[in-house]
Design an enzyme around this catalytic site. Structure first.
Site: not given
Ligand code: 5GP
Ligand code: ZN
Length: 107
Positions: A4, A96
């Site tokens: 993860c 998150h």
């Molecule tokens: P979700 O779509 O799951 O709600 O949001 C995931 C978020 O995590 C996205 O806005 C994406 O840009 C961010 N994200 C994905 N991988 C990484 C990473 O390796 N580092 C950081 N800082 N953000 C990430």
């Molecule tokens: Zn995790």
């Protein structure tokens, strides 16, 4: 969870700077910001999504973490988003909260 990405970040494996950290939470900047400020607040413990949460104290801590982040950044107007499940746009399956402020383009 070993594969993860957010567990790895929370464990400090990439030396990602934390905007905020407690015993239970971390907050760091989104890698692909959708606003002037785009911070992710998450539990250090791996929980896939809001569907798997059964700890109301942890949820309260997460929301207080959001407040701590916005206070630290001086944000008075901001949007919070939690995507739950792939169809709703969740891409990273570690719970998150998105905190967005300034020129928000959406998440
Ligand atoms: P979700 O779509 O799951 O709600 O949001 C995931 C978020 O995590 C996205 O806005 C994406 O840009 C961010 N994200 C994905 N991988 C990484 C990473 O390796 N580092 C950081 N800082 N953000 C990430
Ligand atoms: Zn995790």
């Amino acid at each position: 969870m070993s594969d993860c990405i957010f567990c790895k970040i929370a464990n400090g494996e990439f030396n990602t700077p934390f905007v905020y950290e407690t015993e239970d939470l971390v907050a760091f900047n989104d890698i692909n910001p959708k606003a002037d400020y785009h911070v992710l607040v998450l539990p250090k413990k791996h929980i896939e999504s809001l569907n798997e949460v059964d700890d109301e104290k942890l949820l309260a801590k997460l929301m207080m973490g959001v407040k701590a982040v916005t206070e630290k950044l001086g944000l008075k107007s901001f949007k919070t988003v939690i995507n739950t499940g792939r169809e709703a746009g969740q891409e990273v399956f570690h719970l998150h909260i998105h905190v967005l402020s300034g020129n928000i383009k959406g998440v």
